[in-house]
Design a protein around this motif. Structure first.
Motif, PDB file in Angstrom:
ATOM      1  N   GLN A   1       0.840  -1.202   0.000  1.00 45.64           N
ATOM      2  CA  GLN A   1       0.000   0.000   0.000  1.00 45.64           C
ATOM      3  C   GLN A   1       0.875   1.252   0.000  1.00 45.64           C
ATOM      4  OE1 GLN A   1      -3.248  -0.104  -0.312  1.00 45.64           O
ATOM      5  NE2 GLN A   1      -3.436  -2.312  -0.062  1.00 45.64           N
ATOM      6  N   PRO A   2       0.321   2.396  -0.402  1.00 46.89           N
ATOM      7  CA  PRO A   2       1.108   3.643  -0.389  1.00 46.89           C
ATOM      8  C   PRO A   2       1.743   3.942   0.967  1.00 46.89           C
ATOM      9  CG  PRO A   2      -0.930   3.984  -1.604  1.00 46.89           C
ATOM     10  CD  PRO A   2      -1.016   2.599  -0.983  1.00 46.89           C
TER      11      PRO A   2
ATOM     12  N   LEU B   1       3.224  -0.113  -7.283  1.00 45.21           N
ATOM     13  CA  LEU B   1       1.893   0.324  -6.848  1.00 45.21           C
ATOM     14  C   LEU B   1       1.005   0.619  -8.040  1.00 45.21           C
ATOM     15  CD1 LEU B   1       2.573   2.658  -3.799  1.00 45.21           C
ATOM     16  CD2 LEU B   1       1.373   0.471  -3.783  1.00 45.21           C
TER      17      LEU B   1
ATOM     18  N   ARG C   1      -0.423  -2.502  -9.940  1.00 47.26           N
ATOM     19  CA  ARG C   1      -1.501  -3.263  -9.285  1.00 47.26           C
ATOM     20  C   ARG C   1      -2.855  -2.970  -9.894  1.00 47.26           C
ATOM     21  NH1 ARG C   1      -1.855  -2.122  -3.169  1.00 47.26           N
ATOM     22  NH2 ARG C   1      -2.666  -0.337  -4.234  1.00 47.26           N
TER      23      ARG C   1
ATOM     24  N   SER D   1       1.256  -7.485  -5.468  1.00 49.39           N
ATOM     25  CA  SER D   1       2.430  -6.918  -4.824  1.00 49.39           C
ATOM     26  C   SER D   1       2.178  -6.919  -3.324  1.00 49.39           C
ATOM     27  CB  SER D   1       2.691  -5.500  -5.330  1.00 49.39           C
ATOM     28  OG  SER D   1       3.918  -5.027  -4.838  1.00 49.39           O
TER      29      SER D   1
ATOM     30  N   GLN E   1       9.686  -6.931   0.037  1.00 51.15           N
ATOM     31  CA  GLN E   1       8.571  -6.703  -0.879  1.00 51.15           C
ATOM     32  C   GLN E   1       8.651  -7.799  -1.930  1.00 51.15           C
ATOM     33  OE1 GLN E   1       8.700  -3.058  -3.126  1.00 51.15           O
ATOM     34  NE2 GLN E   1       6.817  -3.520  -4.205  1.00 51.15           N
TER      35      GLN E   1
END
Length: 176
Positions: free
Chosen positions: A10-11, A40, A43, A61, A74
């Motif tokens: 996530q951001p 990101l 996705r 991701s 990650q």
């Protein structure tokens, strides 16, 4: 082996993950700080065209969280309808494997390397409910990246190719 928990990238994970790409080895293998931002964006991409003779079905991701809840890796990639061997010069498919395949990439926090987090993140990806329909997992690794090659082998990946491709990658795979 350390335990990790995968959560969707996530951001809010960017402040923890982005500095990993200041590391020389990470930058050499994956690129700079734009890599996690691009992950990101991918996705939410709706793929309509084939990529190297494969249809991208979806993209995943994840961030692997350690016992203390902090990001340690990650990991993610594209799930394809099939796997192909692509000739970039002729721009054509040389061979096709009909199995649903996920091409994956990962990065481990440089401060956490050598402690089993890469293996733990890869095992968690294999066991994730989001990848339950994947029949084959493929990693593209540069032949001189002995740490990644050893880690992939320890998880059960075997060579799919032995000669580097046009992007200087050998491919390893794991079949379910």
């Amino acid at each position: 082996m350390p335990a990790v928990r995968l959560v969707p990238f996530q951001p809010e994970h960017l402040p923890a993950v982005t500095p990993w790409f200041d590391d020389d080895e990470t930058r050499r293998r994956l690129g700079g700080r734009e890599w996690p931002v691009r992950e990101l964006a991918l996705r939410s991409t709706r793929w309509t065209d084939e990529f190297r003779g494969r249809q991208v079905l979806r993209t995943h991701s994840f961030v692997a969280l350690g016992d203390d809840g902090r990001p340690v890796a990650q990991i993610g990639g594209d799930v394809y309808d099939r796997w192909t061997v692509w000739d970039p010069v002729a721009e054509r498919v040389l061979s096709t494997d009909p199995r649903r395949t996920m091409g994956s990439a990962y990065v481990v926090d440089p401060a956490c390397r050598g402690r089993g987090y890469g293996s733990a993140a890869l095992r968690a990806l294999l066991a994730a409910p989001e990848t339950a329909d994947v029949e084959q997992f493929v990693l593209g690794i540069e032949p001189d990246n002995t740490a990644s090659l050893r880690m992939a082998a320890a998880v059960g990946f075997t060579p799919l190719t032995t000669e580097p491709d046009a992007e200087d990658m050998v491919h390893l795979h794991l079949l379910r």
